[in-house]
Write a protein that holds these residues in place. Structure first.
Motif, PDB file in Angstrom:
ATOM      1  N   SER A  55       0.847  -1.185   0.000  1.00 47.44           N
ATOM      2  CA  SER A  55       0.000   0.000   0.000  1.00 47.44           C
ATOM      3  C   SER A  55       0.886   1.239   0.000  1.00 47.44           C
ATOM      4  N   ALA A  56       0.661   2.104  -0.959  1.00 46.07           N
ATOM      5  CA  ALA A  56       1.435   3.341  -1.023  1.00 46.07           C
ATOM      6  C   ALA A  56       1.147   4.195   0.203  1.00 46.07           C
ATOM      7  N   GLY A  57       2.186   4.836   0.719  1.00 44.61           N
ATOM      8  CA  GLY A  57       2.032   5.764   1.823  1.00 44.61           C
ATOM      9  C   GLY A  57       2.158   5.157   3.200  1.00 44.61           C
ATOM     10  N   VAL A  58       2.141   3.836   3.297  1.00 41.16           N
ATOM     11  CA  VAL A  58       2.190   3.177   4.600  1.00 41.16           C
ATOM     12  C   VAL A  58       3.606   3.248   5.163  1.00 41.16           C
ATOM     13  N   GLY A  59       3.689   3.153   6.463  1.00 45.38           N
ATOM     14  CA  GLY A  59       4.981   3.128   7.137  1.00 45.38           C
ATOM     15  C   GLY A  59       4.942   2.147   8.282  1.00 45.38           C
ATOM     16  N   ILE A  60       6.047   2.017   8.949  1.00 41.97           N
ATOM     17  CA  ILE A  60       6.135   1.151  10.120  1.00 41.97           C
ATOM     18  C   ILE A  60       5.368   1.780  11.279  1.00 41.97           C
ATOM     19  N   LEU A  61       5.521   3.077  11.464  1.00 39.99           N
ATOM     20  CA  LEU A  61       4.856   3.771  12.554  1.00 39.99           C
ATOM     21  C   LEU A  61       3.388   4.005  12.208  1.00 39.99           C
ATOM     22  N   ASN A  62       2.535   3.860  13.188  1.00 35.33           N
ATOM     23  CA  ASN A  62       1.094   3.935  12.940  1.00 35.33           C
ATOM     24  C   ASN A  62       0.638   5.311  12.459  1.00 35.33           C
ATOM     25  N   ASP A  63       1.378   6.373  12.810  1.00 33.84           N
ATOM     26  CA  ASP A  63       0.965   7.706  12.369  1.00 33.84           C
ATOM     27  C   ASP A  63       1.543   8.095  11.011  1.00 33.84           C
ATOM     28  N   THR A  64       2.320   7.230  10.400  1.00 33.72           N
ATOM     29  CA  THR A  64       2.852   7.516   9.066  1.00 33.72           C
ATOM     30  C   THR A  64       1.730   7.400   8.049  1.00 33.72           C
ATOM     31  N   GLY A  65       1.617   8.375   7.189  1.00 24.71           N
ATOM     32  CA  GLY A  65       0.623   8.332   6.127  1.00 24.71           C
ATOM     33  C   GLY A  65      -0.754   8.821   6.515  1.00 24.71           C
ATOM     34  N   VAL A  66      -0.882   9.455   7.682  1.00 25.12           N
ATOM     35  CA  VAL A  66      -2.208   9.926   8.101  1.00 25.12           C
ATOM     36  C   VAL A  66      -2.781  10.959   7.127  1.00 25.12           C
ATOM     37  N   GLN A  67      -1.920  11.603   6.354  1.00 27.32           N
ATOM     38  CA  GLN A  67      -2.399  12.599   5.406  1.00 27.32           C
ATOM     39  C   GLN A  67      -2.965  11.975   4.133  1.00 27.32           C
ATOM     40  N   PHE A  68      -2.821  10.654   3.982  1.00 22.54           N
ATOM     41  CA  PHE A  68      -3.342   9.967   2.803  1.00 22.54           C
ATOM     42  C   PHE A  68      -4.636   9.236   3.152  1.00 22.54           C
ATOM     43  N   ALA A  69      -5.547   9.202   2.215  1.00 23.82           N
ATOM     44  CA  ALA A  69      -6.805   8.463   2.428  1.00 23.82           C
ATOM     45  C   ALA A  69      -6.618   7.016   1.988  1.00 23.82           C
ATOM     46  N   ASN A  70      -7.240   6.128   2.710  1.00 22.54           N
ATOM     47  CA  ASN A  70      -7.348   4.713   2.310  1.00 22.54           C
ATOM     48  C   ASN A  70      -6.045   3.951   2.205  1.00 22.54           C
ATOM     49  N   ILE A  71      -5.032   4.281   2.996  1.00 22.65           N
ATOM     50  CA  ILE A  71      -3.850   3.435   2.980  1.00 22.65           C
ATOM     51  C   ILE A  71      -4.152   2.169   3.777  1.00 22.65           C
ATOM     52  N   ILE A  72      -3.460   1.113   3.444  1.00 20.14           N
ATOM     53  CA  ILE A  72      -3.654  -0.165   4.120  1.00 20.14           C
ATOM     54  C   ILE A  72      -2.460  -0.367   5.043  1.00 20.14           C
ATOM     55  N   ARG A  73      -2.692  -0.244   6.319  1.00 20.78           N
ATOM     56  CA  ARG A  73      -1.623  -0.356   7.312  1.00 20.78           C
ATOM     57  C   ARG A  73      -1.125  -1.797   7.419  1.00 20.78           C
ATOM     58  N   ILE A  74       0.053  -1.963   8.002  1.00 19.63           N
ATOM     59  CA  ILE A  74       0.710  -3.262   8.085  1.00 19.63           C
ATOM     60  C   ILE A  74      -0.186  -4.332   8.716  1.00 19.63           C
ATOM     61  N   PRO A  75      -0.877  -4.075   9.824  1.00 15.54           N
ATOM     62  CA  PRO A  75      -1.731  -5.136  10.381  1.00 15.54           C
ATOM     63  C   PRO A  75      -2.778  -5.640   9.380  1.00 15.54           C
ATOM     64  N   GLN A  76      -3.357  -4.722   8.613  1.00 16.02           N
ATOM     65  CA  GLN A  76      -4.351  -5.143   7.617  1.00 16.02           C
ATOM     66  C   GLN A  76      -3.681  -5.906   6.472  1.00 16.02           C
ATOM     67  N   GLN A  77      -2.464  -5.512   6.090  1.00 18.37           N
ATOM     68  CA  GLN A  77      -1.752  -6.248   5.044  1.00 18.37           C
ATOM     69  C   GLN A  77      -1.523  -7.695   5.477  1.00 18.37           C
ATOM     70  N   PHE A  78      -1.127  -7.893   6.742  1.00 22.85           N
ATOM     71  CA  PHE A  78      -0.955  -9.256   7.247  1.00 22.85           C
ATOM     72  C   PHE A  78      -2.284 -10.008   7.312  1.00 22.85           C
ATOM     73  N   ALA A  79      -3.346  -9.306   7.655  1.00 26.88           N
ATOM     74  CA  ALA A  79      -4.674  -9.948   7.677  1.00 26.88           C
ATOM     75  C   ALA A  79      -5.065 -10.399   6.275  1.00 26.88           C
ATOM     76  N   TYR A  80      -4.786  -9.576   5.270  1.00 23.87           N
ATOM     77  CA  TYR A  80      -5.066  -9.975   3.886  1.00 23.87           C
ATOM     78  C   TYR A  80      -4.218 -11.182   3.487  1.00 23.87           C
ATOM     79  N   PHE A  81      -2.967 -11.211   3.939  1.00 22.28           N
ATOM     80  CA  PHE A  81      -2.104 -12.355   3.621  1.00 22.28           C
ATOM     81  C   PHE A  81      -2.667 -13.635   4.243  1.00 22.28           C
ATOM     82  N   GLU A  82      -3.174 -13.557   5.465  1.00 29.07           N
ATOM     83  CA  GLU A  82      -3.792 -14.722   6.100  1.00 29.07           C
ATOM     84  C   GLU A  82      -5.052 -15.152   5.339  1.00 29.07           C
ATOM     85  N   GLU A  83      -5.841 -14.169   4.914  1.00 29.00           N
ATOM     86  CA  GLU A  83      -7.036 -14.460   4.111  1.00 29.00           C
ATOM     87  C   GLU A  83      -6.644 -15.110   2.783  1.00 29.00           C
ATOM     88  N   TYR A  84      -5.581 -14.592   2.172  1.00 25.47           N
ATOM     89  CA  TYR A  84      -5.061 -15.160   0.934  1.00 25.47           C
ATOM     90  C   TYR A  84      -4.729 -16.646   1.113  1.00 25.47           C
TER      91      TYR A  84
END
Length: 157
Positions: A55-84
């Motif tokens: 996901s563009a704009g995401v970072g390690i820190l939870n407040d990274t990318g707050v200025q962007f709409a609809n970024i997919i943060r790391i926890p959600q990326q891992f959740a998608y990987f588990e769903e995959y």
């Protein structure tokens, strides 16, 4: 410190934590591109070829990318990987899915750049640039990622 060999990359922090990452060298060049996981057409053969969870704009820190709409943060990326993995298991079965994931080519995992751009350098004077020197900020980012991996995967205990 980062060390690279033909089948492994590992890095360690100044506190001595070491993180090995197995990297398959087979098919490193010329591998077929995969679709983003949220692409509606990723099913069947396309699903078995792999998926992109970035996901563009995401970072390690939870407040990274707050200025962007609809970024997919790391926890959600891992959740998608588990769903995959669950979706692939419906096609191949559990054992074959586990083998497929273990032997998969990970072309890249790129994290942290946005943490510097958006949280350290973006403003003339950011809170993080006042709190940390660049080396200390780097250590902080790595330690935050390390904490997440420990909690998520119960790794390296």
């Amino acid at each position: 410190m980062i060390e690279i060999s033909t089948d492994q990359i590992s890095w360690s922090t100044k506190h001595g934590s070491e993180w090995p990452l197995h990297v398959s060298t087979k098919a490193a060049l010329g591998a077929e591109s995969v679709l983003p996981y949220l692409d509606p057409s990723i099913n069947g053969d396309a699903l078995l070829r792999g998926a992109n969870f970035a996901s563009a704009g995401v970072g390690i820190l939870n407040d990274t990318g707050v200025q962007f709409a609809n970024i997919i943060r790391i926890p959600q990326q891992f959740a998608y990987f588990e769903e995959y993995q669950r979706r692939v298991a419906q096609i191949l079965g559990e054992a074959e899915t586990e083998r497929l994931v273990e032997e998969a080519l990970v072309s890249s995992i790129t994290l942290g750049g946005n943490d510097y751009v958006n949280n350290y350098y973006l403003l003339p004077v950011s809170l993080r640039s006042v709190q940390f020197t660049v080396p200390d900020y780097t250590e902080y980012i790595v330690s935050e990622y390390e904490k997440y991996l420990r909690v998520k995967f119960l790794l390296f205990s």
